[in-house]
Each structure stands twice: as C-alpha cells, then as structure tokens.
Write an enzyme that holds these catalytic residues in place. Structure first.
Site, PDB file in Angstrom:
ATOM      1  N   LEU A 107      -0.809  -0.164  -4.137  1.00  0.00           N
ATOM      2  CA  LEU A 107      -0.095   0.857  -4.905  1.00  0.00           C
ATOM      3  C   LEU A 107       1.195   0.246  -5.460  1.00  0.00           C
ATOM      4  O   LEU A 107       1.760   0.751  -6.403  1.00  0.00           O
ATOM      5  CB  LEU A 107       0.258   2.057  -4.026  1.00  0.00           C
ATOM      6  CG  LEU A 107      -0.841   3.071  -3.787  1.00  0.00           C
ATOM      7  CD1 LEU A 107      -0.364   4.162  -2.841  1.00  0.00           C
ATOM      8  CD2 LEU A 107      -1.316   3.682  -5.082  1.00  0.00           C
TER       9      LEU A 107
ATOM     10  N   VAL B 145       1.122   6.969   0.011  1.00  0.00           N
ATOM     11  CA  VAL B 145       0.496   5.986   0.885  1.00  0.00           C
ATOM     12  C   VAL B 145      -0.966   5.813   0.486  1.00  0.00           C
ATOM     13  O   VAL B 145      -1.681   6.788   0.273  1.00  0.00           O
ATOM     14  CB  VAL B 145       0.574   6.462   2.355  1.00  0.00           C
ATOM     15  CG1 VAL B 145      -0.202   5.553   3.272  1.00  0.00           C
ATOM     16  CG2 VAL B 145       2.029   6.556   2.794  1.00  0.00           C
ATOM     17  N   CYS B 146      -1.411   4.564   0.395  1.00  0.00           N
ATOM     18  CA  CYS B 146      -2.814   4.256   0.152  1.00  0.00           C
ATOM     19  C   CYS B 146      -3.418   3.819   1.484  1.00  0.00           C
ATOM     20  O   CYS B 146      -3.214   2.694   1.933  1.00  0.00           O
ATOM     21  CB  CYS B 146      -2.945   3.133  -0.877  1.00  0.00           C
ATOM     22  SG  CYS B 146      -4.650   2.682  -1.223  1.00  0.00           S
ATOM     23  N   LEU B 147      -4.106   4.743   2.124  1.00  0.00           N
ATOM     24  CA  LEU B 147      -4.682   4.463   3.440  1.00  0.00           C
ATOM     25  C   LEU B 147      -6.023   5.186   3.515  1.00  0.00           C
ATOM     26  O   LEU B 147      -6.073   6.422   3.495  1.00  0.00           O
ATOM     27  CB  LEU B 147      -3.719   4.961   4.523  1.00  0.00           C
ATOM     28  CG  LEU B 147      -4.006   4.622   5.961  1.00  0.00           C
ATOM     29  CD1 LEU B 147      -4.058   3.106   6.171  1.00  0.00           C
ATOM     30  CD2 LEU B 147      -2.941   5.213   6.871  1.00  0.00           C
TER      31      LEU B 147
ATOM     32  N   ASN C 144       0.797  -1.227   0.000  1.00  0.00           N
ATOM     33  CA  ASN C 144       0.000   0.000   0.000  1.00  0.00           C
ATOM     34  C   ASN C 144       0.829   1.276   0.000  1.00  0.00           C
ATOM     35  O   ASN C 144       0.325   2.353   0.328  1.00  0.00           O
ATOM     36  CB  ASN C 144      -0.958  -0.009   1.190  1.00  0.00           C
ATOM     37  CG  ASN C 144      -1.742  -1.296   1.267  1.00  0.00           C
ATOM     38  OD1 ASN C 144      -1.558  -2.074   2.186  1.00  0.00           O
ATOM     39  ND2 ASN C 144      -2.571  -1.569   0.273  1.00  0.00           N
TER      40      ASN C 144
END
Length: 186
Positions: free
Chosen positions: A120, A84-86, A76
């Site tokens: 990601l 960052v994929c959050l 991620n």
C-alpha cells in the site's frame, strides 16, 4: 439483543480488560481507538500507535476496519490514510477471530513480516527491496517522530498541511458558567 451485538460487546470488553488502552468513540462500541505497542525484537519495538477500529453491524461475520492514526513507515500500511493491507482482516476473516487476535497476532505479524510484493506504500516496499539498511533507518526514524507516547494524539491528518490547529479544539468544558447554554437547575 442479537447474537452479533452480544459478541461485539464481549470482544470489546475482552480488549478493555486486557493490557490495551481502549477509547470508545461517540459513547459506543462500534468505533474505538486502541493503543498498540510495536512488537518486541522488531524495527517497531518501542513505538506506540493509536489504531482506529470500526466494527461493522455484521461483526463478527464481517471483519473490522483497522487503520493506523499516527504515521508508520511500512509497505503494507498506506502512509496517508493509515489503511492496513492484511489478508486475514481484508479477505480471510472468520467469526472465529476476535479483536484480541487483531492486536495480539495479526498486527504484530504484519509489523514483523512486511510483504513488499503487495504494498500500500510503494516507497516503503521499494526501499525495503532495494536498500534494506535505509529502509530500517527510515522505519526507526518514523518511530521516533510519530510513535512515541507524547505524540500519538496527533493523527495522520493532523500531520498534513491542513490549516487546522489543535488550539481551536474544545475539550468540551466551559471556562465559566456564563458560557454554558441552559445551566442545570441546582
């Protein structure tokens, strides 16, 4: 001073007064670099990352932008940009959250519980699903190579094949007074 700017100052001050090393960028509080340690009992334990934080003008009503400056192998986190994929930062942000939440809850949770179904970094996600042992080995390898105290000054772009060299970077101090334009009056 408006309420969002007071809140921004308070959140940055709380972060600075905590156990985090915080470096303001450009003498302001809208952009910061923060040292972040990998969570205990995780694959990232012992790792140290420099995290870039950008606070939008509408903070805390709009979420901060968070990115890793040194490399990390994680489904991620984009390996090239450090993005960052959050969900909690990108979509579910609330003004109730602050920067301490990001560093004490959200980022540790991200590293403890990667989500390979929303990647990601497709390579990390695929390896995590297909060969967990190789994935764990690669995470630890990245921690050794890129996330130790001696090498966190290097950013992701420094590790790329660009022709830039840190030898050309000035620390802002002159070696002699002759190099300084407009010396101050004594």
């Amino acid at each position: 001073m408006s309420s969002p700017s007071k809140r921004r100052e308070m959140d940055v001050m709380k972060l600075m007064m905590s156990d985090y090393v915080v470096e303001p960028i450009n003498d302001g509080i809208n952009e910061l670099n923060v040292e972040f340690h990998g969570p205990k009992e995780s694959l990232y334990e012992g790792g140290l990352w420099k995290i870039r934080v950008e606070l939008p003008d509408a903070y805390p009503y709009k979420s901060p932008s968070i990115g890793f400056l040194n490399r990390i192998f994680h489904p991620n986190v984009d390996e090239l940009s450090g993005s960052v994929c959050l969900d909690v930062i990108n979509q579910s942000w609330s003004p109730m959250f602050d920067l301490l939440n990001v560093f004490e809850v959200f980022l540790p949770q991200l590293l403890l519980y990667p989500n390979p179904s929303d990647p990601l970094n497709g390579d990390a996600a695929s390896l995590m699903i297909k060969d967990k042992e190789q994935y764990e080995k690669k995470v630890k390898e990245y921690c050794e190579l890129y996330a130790k105290k001696g090498n966190i000054s290097g950013t992701i772009s420094d590790d790329s094949d660009e022709d830039e060299s840190n030898d050309d970077v000035s620390d802002g101090r002159s070696e002699s007074s002759e190099d300084v334009a407009g010396n101050a009056d004594p």
